[in-house]
Design a protein around this motif. Structure first.
Motif, short mmCIF file in Angstrom:
data_model
loop_
_atom_site.label_atom_id
_atom_site.label_comp_id
_atom_site.label_asym_id
_atom_site.label_seq_id
_atom_site.Cartn_x
_atom_site.Cartn_y
_atom_site.Cartn_z
N ASP A 90 0.86 -1.18 0.00
CA ASP A 90 0.00 0.00 0.00
C ASP A 90 0.90 1.23 0.00
N PHE A 91 0.85 1.99 -1.09
CA PHE A 91 1.71 3.16 -1.27
C PHE A 91 0.99 4.45 -0.91
N MET A 92 1.74 5.41 -0.46
CA MET A 92 1.25 6.78 -0.28
C MET A 92 1.77 7.56 -1.47
N THR A 93 0.93 7.70 -2.51
CA THR A 93 1.41 8.27 -3.76
C THR A 93 0.95 9.69 -4.03
N PHE A 94 0.02 10.22 -3.25
CA PHE A 94 -0.46 11.58 -3.49
C PHE A 94 0.13 12.52 -2.45
N GLU A 95 0.77 13.56 -2.92
CA GLU A 95 1.46 14.50 -2.03
C GLU A 95 0.52 15.06 -0.97
N GLU A 96 -0.71 15.40 -1.35
CA GLU A 96 -1.65 15.97 -0.39
C GLU A 96 -1.97 14.98 0.72
N HIS A 97 -2.04 13.70 0.38
CA HIS A 97 -2.31 12.67 1.39
C HIS A 97 -1.13 12.58 2.36
N VAL A 98 0.08 12.61 1.81
CA VAL A 98 1.29 12.55 2.64
C VAL A 98 1.33 13.77 3.56
N GLU A 99 1.05 14.94 3.02
CA GLU A 99 1.05 16.16 3.83
C GLU A 99 0.07 16.04 4.99
N GLY A 100 -1.13 15.59 4.69
CA GLY A 100 -2.16 15.44 5.73
C GLY A 100 -1.77 14.44 6.80
N THR A 101 -1.18 13.34 6.39
CA THR A 101 -0.76 12.32 7.34
C THR A 101 0.35 12.85 8.25
N TYR B 294 9.95 12.18 -2.07
CA TYR B 294 9.91 12.46 -3.50
C TYR B 294 10.81 11.52 -4.30
N GLU B 295 11.78 10.92 -3.65
CA GLU B 295 12.68 9.97 -4.32
C GLU B 295 12.14 8.55 -4.26
N ALA B 296 11.46 8.20 -3.19
CA ALA B 296 10.95 6.84 -3.01
C ALA B 296 9.67 6.90 -2.19
N PRO B 297 8.51 7.00 -2.86
CA PRO B 297 7.25 7.08 -2.11
C PRO B 297 7.12 5.94 -1.10
N ALA B 298 6.57 6.28 0.06
CA ALA B 298 6.46 5.32 1.16
C ALA B 298 5.39 4.27 0.87
N PHE B 299 5.64 3.07 1.36
CA PHE B 299 4.65 2.00 1.30
C PHE B 299 4.85 1.10 2.50
N TYR B 300 3.83 0.28 2.73
CA TYR B 300 3.97 -0.77 3.74
C TYR B 300 3.32 -2.02 3.18
N PHE B 301 3.73 -3.17 3.70
CA PHE B 301 3.09 -4.42 3.34
C PHE B 301 1.89 -4.59 4.26
N THR B 302 0.72 -4.71 3.66
CA THR B 302 -0.48 -4.89 4.46
C THR B 302 -0.82 -6.37 4.54
#
Length: 179
Positions: free
Chosen positions: A69-80, A96-104
């Motif tokens: 599950d990736f965090m790919t939208f900048e606005e979502h990252v900002e809000g989080t 910006y170099e490596a969008p964050a994700f986690y294994f769900t």
């Protein structure tokens, strides 16, 4: 072509949706098998007697072995970030170099009519409507252009989160896990 996983009289199958019915394909052929076939081969797969959609229970589109599950939208990252660190907290340059994700938890995937289990102690259950890319062919270190060739299909899903539990987990930088 619309492909569905479904249960009919206790028999979980894969089929092709045609109008208001689903035509089961040969047992043993899964969703990823169909997606890997050429269009001509998909059209040649033996289909069973159509079953009205009203007579089946739809299952989750896939039974995945892994989900990222990736965090790919900048606005979502900002809000989080601002929720956990306060107003005005910036997005780290590394994102910006490596969008964050986690294994769900792939074992927690449910079908469209299944009840969602609320984690014990959760008072803030939330969901996000998300786009899922189904990877049909493995790959490694792919350019964005080459990555497209590995996407077999797209589907949508709801990502359910226990925001209160998740917030506590994230403060110790180990989450999300149970959240």
């Amino acid at each position: 072509m619309k492909i569905a996983r479904f249960d009919h009289d206790g028999d979980a199958r894969v089929g092709v949706v045609v109008g208001d019915a689903v035509e089961p394909v040969d047992p043993g052929i899964g969703v990823l098998d169909l997606l890997a076939m050429s269009t001509a081969d998909r059209n040649r797969v033996t289909r069973g007697v159509p079953v009205p959609l009203d007579d089946i229970d739809l299952l989750a589109p896939l039974d995945p072995t892994s989900i990222r599950d990736f965090m790919t939208f900048e606005e979502h990252v900002e809000g989080t970030i601002q929720l956990s660190q306060g107003p005005g907290a910036p997005v780290t340059p590394e994102w910006y170099e490596a969008p964050a994700f986690y294994f769900t938890n792939a074992a927690a995937v449910t079908g469209p009519s299944d009840e969602i289990a609320i984690p014990p102690g959760c008072d803030a259950l939330d969901f996000e409507l998300e786009l899922a890319c189904v990877i049909g062919t493995g790959g490694r270190d792919l350019s964005p252009e080459r990555a497209r060739d590995h996407i077999a299909a797209y589907t949508i899903f709801n990502d359910w989160s226990a925001r209160d539990l998740q917030g506590r987990e994230m403060r110790v930088r180990l989450g999300p896990a149970k959240g």
